[in-house]
Design a protein around this motif. Structure first.
Motif: not given
Lengths: 228, 228
Positions: A145-153, A156-158
């Motif tokens: 939501h903050v930066v589209p596309g960022r979650a995949a780059d 991830p949370a452990d």
């Protein structure tokens, strides 16, 4: 929540107005259009979340994300509203407000000074997200939501990070938008006054990115950031 | 308001912390320094005002101004929080929050994504301003808080406009600031990951002014606006 609105399918074009989403003043600025509400919510990422503690209001800035007709807010498992939502079986009454300031409206008269803005106010009950899959999707949505596309780059949370993070959800049911757009509305008898009048649009967007000094060698600025 | 803090002279360098201004998490980000609080408040002009209606929280965006150790908020005499403050002899419990977002902090790990921000949260009782002189000073301050110098360069409110405007005040007594500044805080074991990391600073300021099409002939852009 005041009175019983008729049941509405989730695909209705508008959020049904309720006693607390119809303003007492400037009702012409209120809107319930679902697409407009989504657009305002999707343009932002910081909301102001209100809740009641010991009978008094508390308003805190926090990140949010929209997934369909649901908003998510996250925080430390130790934070007060998130703990309160976890304890409240029926959900924690909250008010989540998102505001974009678009411009200053400078009128010839002090009284008609105003601000161009778009805001969304959501009333409802916040619930702790306990399903691990929903929680993970919500956290991805918060980053994207903050930066589209960022979650995949990003990494991830452990398991430990997931356990330290609480997520609450708030359904978009009792919702209104409020807007002020356009130019100056001075009184006719003030138009000849020698005061400058007009709109000062706010600058939006970002300045040049500041890379972390310890970036792994060869790490380029990704295109989804260059596009911002 | 929880417990009785010792009396403090108004010139103390800090706002005395109280039960509700000490956060349960990230206490290192909380600050009570009076000058810092004033600076954060003076940089903004839109706050989010929270109050309780029928036991539920309400959060609305609105303009504010600081005059010394007092904040002012104005609105139509018909607006709900302003009417409620006028009715409440003891004052209306409110929470007034001001937030500046300064940058996005993109870490290599999703968990350490963050936002650089500065916020101030004020708890207290809002009172209707009934003294005409205080009300007029507050309205000038509200205009000058948005654009310094503007109040003197606009037609002041007349008797009818003053009567249509309600002003409430909130003393700066129970106040805290919260800040996040600086760069990325990734885990040591994530530093070699190939994800770009760094800070995206938000752009601030204004785009070119849009003059009202009906400006009186020869009305130039005043210097206090050109300077913005």
């Amino acid at each position: 929540m005041q009175g019983t609105p008729p049941p509405q399918p989730r695909t209705a074009a508008v959020y049904p107005p309720t006693g607390r989403t119809v303003p007492t003043r400037s009702p012409g600025r209120a809107a319930y259009d679902r697409e407009l509400v989504h657009a305002i919510l999707d343009e932002g990422y910081v909301c102001h979340l209100g809740f009641v503690r010991d009978g008094a209001p508390v308003v805190l800035p926090t990140l949010y994300a929209r997934v369909g007709e649901r908003l998510y807010v996250h925080g430390s498992t130790g934070s007060r509203p998130l703990r309160a939502a976890g304890r409240a079986d029926a959900g924690l009454p909250v008010c989540l407000t998102v505001t974009h300031v678009d411009g200053l409206v400078l009128a010839r008269s002090a009284f008609h000074h105003s601000v161009n803005y778009r805001s969304v106010v959501v009333h409802g009950l916040a619930h702790d997200v306990t399903d691990p899959e929903e929680k993970r999707r919500a956290l991805d949505a918060l980053v994207d939501h903050v930066v589209p596309g960022r979650a995949a780059d990003s990494r991830p949370a452990d398991r430990k990070e997931l356990a330290a993070t609480a997520v609450i959800r708030l359904d978009l049911e009792e919702v209104s938008a409020k807007l002020r757009t356009g130019g100056v509305n001075d009184e006719p008898e003030d138009l000849a006054l020698p005061h400058w009048a007009g709109v000062l649009p706010l600058r939006k967007g970002y300045d040049a990115p500041l890379p972390d000094p310890g970036l792994a060698p060869g790490t380029a600025l990704p295109s989804y950031l260059a596009a911002l």
